[in-house]
Enzyme design. Structure first.
Site, PDB file in Angstrom:
ATOM      1  N   LYS A  33       0.823  -1.211   0.000  1.00  0.00           N
ATOM      2  CA  LYS A  33       0.000   0.000   0.000  1.00  0.00           C
ATOM      3  C   LYS A  33       0.860   1.267   0.000  1.00  0.00           C
ATOM      4  CE  LYS A  33      -0.631   0.544   4.998  1.00  0.00           C
ATOM      5  NZ  LYS A  33       0.149   1.775   5.096  1.00  0.00           N
ATOM      6  N   THR A  34       2.018   1.221   0.688  1.00  0.00           N
ATOM      7  CA  THR A  34       2.893   2.399   0.721  1.00  0.00           C
ATOM      8  C   THR A  34       3.403   2.723  -0.674  1.00  0.00           C
ATOM      9  OG1 THR A  34       3.577   1.899   2.992  1.00  0.00           O
ATOM     10  CG2 THR A  34       4.998   3.369   1.716  1.00  0.00           C
ATOM     11  N   GLN A 255      -7.568  -4.825   9.710  1.00  0.00           N
ATOM     12  CA  GLN A 255      -6.453  -4.522  10.601  1.00  0.00           C
ATOM     13  C   GLN A 255      -6.759  -3.329  11.504  1.00  0.00           C
ATOM     14  OE1 GLN A 255      -2.314  -5.136   9.024  1.00  0.00           O
ATOM     15  NE2 GLN A 255      -3.335  -5.068   7.046  1.00  0.00           N
ATOM     16  N   ARG A 602       1.804 -11.369  10.208  1.00  0.00           N
ATOM     17  CA  ARG A 602       3.163 -10.883  10.451  1.00  0.00           C
ATOM     18  C   ARG A 602       4.202 -11.917  10.012  1.00  0.00           C
ATOM     19  NH1 ARG A 602       1.994  -6.570   9.661  1.00  0.00           N
ATOM     20  NH2 ARG A 602      -0.042  -7.484   9.253  1.00  0.00           N
TER      21      ARG A 602
END
Length: 657
Positions: A33-34, A255, A602
C-alpha cells in the site's frame, strides 16, 4: 516520465492511475500500500498538480517523511512543499495561523502528557477536590478520560460508565475538573494534542472563511491507515474534501485494532455511504507470506460479518503449514518456544527474524524467564521486562519485608505508596522502625502511628492493615494468597487511581500468583526472581548473548506493520485471545479476531500457535483451558481428516523425541 508498469502490479496501477474523485483502497496485509500511495502522489505531481495543493495524512511523521523522500526520488518536483504529516502536525499548522479566531494567538504552547497531567492536578487542587475526596484519580487518569471523550465525541459520563466504572462516584468532580482544565489552558495559552484536532474542527465548522480557504486549497487529499482514524479526524477530512471531493483513503478494515485509543473502524466501512460515487479498489496480492499462512489468515477473518471481503493471494511458492502446539501448562509452553527458537537458530534462522506475539503483556512472563535461563537474547517491546515493572516491584517488596524485615529499600518504597507519605516522611518512619529488633512488630505498636505527621497517619493505618493480612496468609505458606491479600488490602485501588492500564497491571499480578504456585516458600520464590533478574549479566560470555540480533517479544498491537520470518502466537486459548474482558465490549469479538488476523499476517515463512491446557485462575484454582474459538473456526466441520486442516499439530512428546 515514470514507467508505472515496471514498478507496480496491476492492482497498484489501477489505484495510481485512477481518475479524480473519491477513492477507497482496501489494502490487504503485505500488499504494497505504501508503494501505491507513493506512486499516486508522484503521478499527481508528474501531471502538473502543485505540491502545495496536496495533503498527505499519515499516522506518524516518520511515515510521511519516508513517502515524501520516495516521491522526491521519482519526480523532479519539490515534494517538500507538499502538506504531509500527522493530523496533529497539520492541525498545528492551521492553528498557528487562525487560533486567534478561537481566543488564542499563534504563540500557544503544546503540552506533552506530563505537562497536561500536572495542569489537571493543579485544577483538582484549585477546586478543593483533594480535601474532600482522598481517592480521587491521579491527573494521568483524568487526562485520559478527558482525552478519550474528546476523540470519540462521547460524554465524560459515558466514558466513565464504559471504561472507568470505579470512578463513577466522582463523575461530577471530574466534569468540574474538565471545565477548569479547559479554562486554564486558554488562560495560559496552552493546548494539548487533542486540542489540535478539536480546535481545528471548530475552526472549519464555525468560520466559513477558514473552511473555504483550505477546502479549496487542497485539490487532492490522500490518507494512509484510514481504518485507524477516529471520528474527529474523519470529520476533518470530510470538511477539507468538501469542495473538490478528491479524497483517496487507504486502509484495511481487517487490521483495525485500536478502538481503545478511540479509532472507529466504521469510518472506513461507511466511506462508500458518505461518498456514493467513490471508486473502490482492492490490493490483494501479498508479497510477504507463504500461501499456507495466507490460507489460515483468510479463513479466520472471513468469520467477521462487517467487513470488505478480500482474499489475500501470495506471490510466493508453497512453504510449510502453520503448526498448532497444545502444551500442558505455561511453563511447558515457554520451554517449547525457547527450544524451538534454538533449533531454528541452529537451522540458520537469525534470532532477530523470530517474534513471539501475545495479546497481553503478562502472557510473556514465563517465556521471559525461560529465555533468560537459556541465555537467549530477547527484546521486550510490550513494555519493560516483567520483573522490572513498578507494580511487580511493589508487590514483591511486601514479600521482601516478610523475608527480611530489615530491608530499608523495600520499607521506603512501600511506605510512599500511601497517602501523604513522601520521601521525607518515609525516611522518618524508617528511623523509628529500624531501632526495633523486629521492625515488623513495630508496625503494630501505638507509637508506629504517631511517628509520622498527622496527615500521614491514615495511610500508616492502611499499611498496618495490609501487613496484618499478608502475615496471616504467609503463615499458611501460600504465596498466591499473599498477592491476593496485597490487592485486597488497598493495592488494587492504588492501581486504579494511578495507572490508566490498571486492568493489565492487575492481570500481571494474577499471573505472578499463578507462577508462584511452584515454590514452597517466599524465600525460595524471591531468590528465584533475583537470580533471573541478574542472570543476563552472568550470560555475557554466551555466544548467543554476543549476537546483536534478539528475539522480539511483543503484543499483537505493537506488531502491526512489522514482519518476521518466524512468528509464535502464544496463549491461543479461550479467554486469552480473545481476551475475556474485551468480549464484554460492543464489537469486541470482531476486533479480537482482527487482532488474531494481524498476528498471523506478520509471519513470512513459519507460524506457530501455542497454548497451555491448564492454567491457574485469579480464584487461585486450576482451570482447564480450551483452544481459542479462532482456532476452532479454522477446523472444517465436515471432516476430521488431517489433510483438510489448515495446520499441522505437534505434540510435545513427539517434538522432543
Amino acid at each position: 516520465m515514470i514507467s508505472y508498469e515496471d514498478h507496480l502490479n496491476e492492482e497498484q496501477q489501477c489505484v495510481v492511475m485512477a481518475d479524480d474523485g473519491p477513492i477507497l483502497v482496501i489494502a490487504g496485509a503485505g500488499s504494497g500500500k505504501t508503494r501505491a500511495l507513493t506512486y499516486r502522489v508522484a503521478r499527481l505531481l508528474d501531471t502538473g498538480v502543485a505540491p502545495q495543493r496536496i495533503f498527505l495524512a499519515t499516522f506518524t511523521n516518520k511515515a510521511a517523511r519516508t513517502m515524501l523522500s520516495r516521491v522526491a526520488a521519482l519526480v523532479d518536483v519539490d515534494a517538500g512543499a507538499l502538506w504531509g504529516g500527522t493530523f496533529h502536525h497539520i492541525g498545528n499548522r492551521i492553528l498557528r495561523k487562525y487560533s486567534h479566531l478561537l481566543g488564542y494567538d499563534g504563540s500557544f504552547t503544546i503540552m506533552d502528557q506530563e505537562d497536561s497531567a500536572h495542569l489537571i492536578n493543579a485544577c483538582v487542587t484549585e477546586l478543593g477536590i483533594v480535601e474532600k475526596a482522598q481517592k480521587f484519580p491521579k491527573g494521568t487518569i483524568v487526562r485520559d478520560i478527558i482525552s478519550f471523550a474528546a476523540n470519540t465525541k462521547e460524554t465524560i459520563d459515558r466514558v466513565l460508565y464504559q471504561r472507568y466504572p470505579y470512578f463513577l462516584d466522582y463523575a461530577g468532580d471530574i466534569l468540574s475538573v474538565a471545565g477548569r482544565y479547559e479554562l486554564r489552558k486558554r488562560e495560559l495559552r496552552l493546548m494539548y494534542f487533542d486540542d489540535l484536532l478539536v480546535k481545528v474542527k471548530e475552526l472549519l465548522v464555525n468560520f466559513p472563511e477558514v473552511r473555504e480557504k483550505y477546502s479549496q486549497k487542497f485539490l487532492h487529499i490522500l490518507v494512509d491507515e484510514y481504518q485507524d482514524t477516529n471520528i474527529i479526524q474523519a470529520e476533518i477530512l470530510d470538511i477539507l474534501a468538501s469542495y473538490h471531493r478528491n479524497i483517496m483513503v487507504v486502509g484495511d478494515d481487517s487490521q483495525s485494532i485500536y478502538s481503545f485509543r478511540g479509532a472507529d473502524y466504521t469510518n472506513i466501512l461507511r466511506f462508500p455511504e458518505r461518498y456514493p460515487e467513490a471508486q473502490i479498489f482492492k490490493l490483494e496480492t501479498n508479497y510477504r507470506s507463504t500461501p499456507e499462512i495466507l490460507h489460515v489468515a483468510n479463513a479466520s477473518i472471513t468469520n467477521n460479518e462487517h467487513q470488505f471481503h478480500k482474499e489475500l493471494r501470495s506471490v510466493r511458492r508453497g512453504g510449510v503449514r502453520p503448526i498448532y502446539v497444545p502444551v500442558k501448562n505455561a511453563a511447558q509452553q515457554a520451554d517449547f518456544v525457547a527450544q524451538r527458537i534454538l533449533d531454528l537458530h541452529f537451522e540458520g534462522v537469525e534470532l532477530g527474524e523470530v517474534a513471539v506475539l501475545y495479546r497481553a503483556h503478562y502472557h510473556s512472563m514465563e517465556l521471559q524467564m525461560e529465555l533468560t535461563r537459556r541465555g537467549i537474547p530477547f527484546e521486550v517491546r510490550s513494555g519493560i521486562r516483567f520483573f522490572e515493572q513498578a507494580h511487580i516491584k511493589d508487590v514483591t517488596g511486601f514479600m521482601r519485608l516478610i523475608v527480611n524485615p530489615h530491608d530499608e529499600v523495600a520499607w521506603k518504597r512501600l511506605l510512599q505508596l500511601y497517602d501523604r507519605i513522601g520521601k521525607v516522611t518515609a525516611a522518618k518512619i524508617w528511623r523509628f522502625i529500624s531501632k526495633h529488633h523486629d521492625p515488623l512488630s513495630a508496625v503494630f505498636t501505638d507509637a508506629f502511628l504517631s511517628c509520622a505527621p498527622k496527615p500521614a497517619q491514615p495511610g500508616l493505618m492502611e499499611f498496618r492493615q495490609t501487613m496484618e493480612r499478608i502475615i496471616n496468609r504467609t503463615e499458611k505458606q501460600m504465596i498466591a494468597t499473599v498477592i491476593q491479600a496485597i490487592l485486597d488490602g488497598g493495592y488494587r485501588r492504588y492501581l486504579q487511581e494511578k495507572y490508566p492500564d490498571y486492568t493489565s497491571r492487575q492481570d500481571d499480578l494474577y499471573q505472578l500468583a499463578a507462577f508462584s504456585e511452584k515454590f514452597s516458600s517466599l524465600d525460595e520464590f524471591l531468590s528465584e526472581l533475583a537470580l533471573l533478574t541478574n542472570m543476563v549479566e552472568e550470560n555475557d560470555d554466551d555466544p548467543l548473548q554476543k549476537s546483536e540480533a534478539k528475539v522480539v517479544l511483543g503484543t499483537i498491537h505493537q506488531a502491526k506493520g512489522l514482519e518476521w520470518t518466524t512468528v509464535f502466537i502464544i496463549w491461543c486459548s479461550e479467554g486469552m485471545i480473545p481476551l475475556a474482558r474485551a468480549l464484554k465490549e460492543l464489537g469486541g469479538e470482531d476486533e479480537e479476531r482482527r487482532l488474531f488476523y494481524v498476528a498471523i499476517t506478520r509471519a513470512k515463512d513459519q507460524l506457530y500457535f501455542c497454548h497451555p491446557l491448564v492454567d491457574y485462575t485469579r480464584n487461585l484454582g486450576r482451570a482447564l483451558l480450551q483452544p481459542s474459538r479462532f482456532l476452532n473456526e479454522l477446523v472444517p466441520t465436515s471432516s476430521s481428516s488431517p489433510a483438510e486442516l489448515p495446520f499441522d499439530q505437534w505434540t510435545i512428546d513427539e517434538y522432543y523425541t
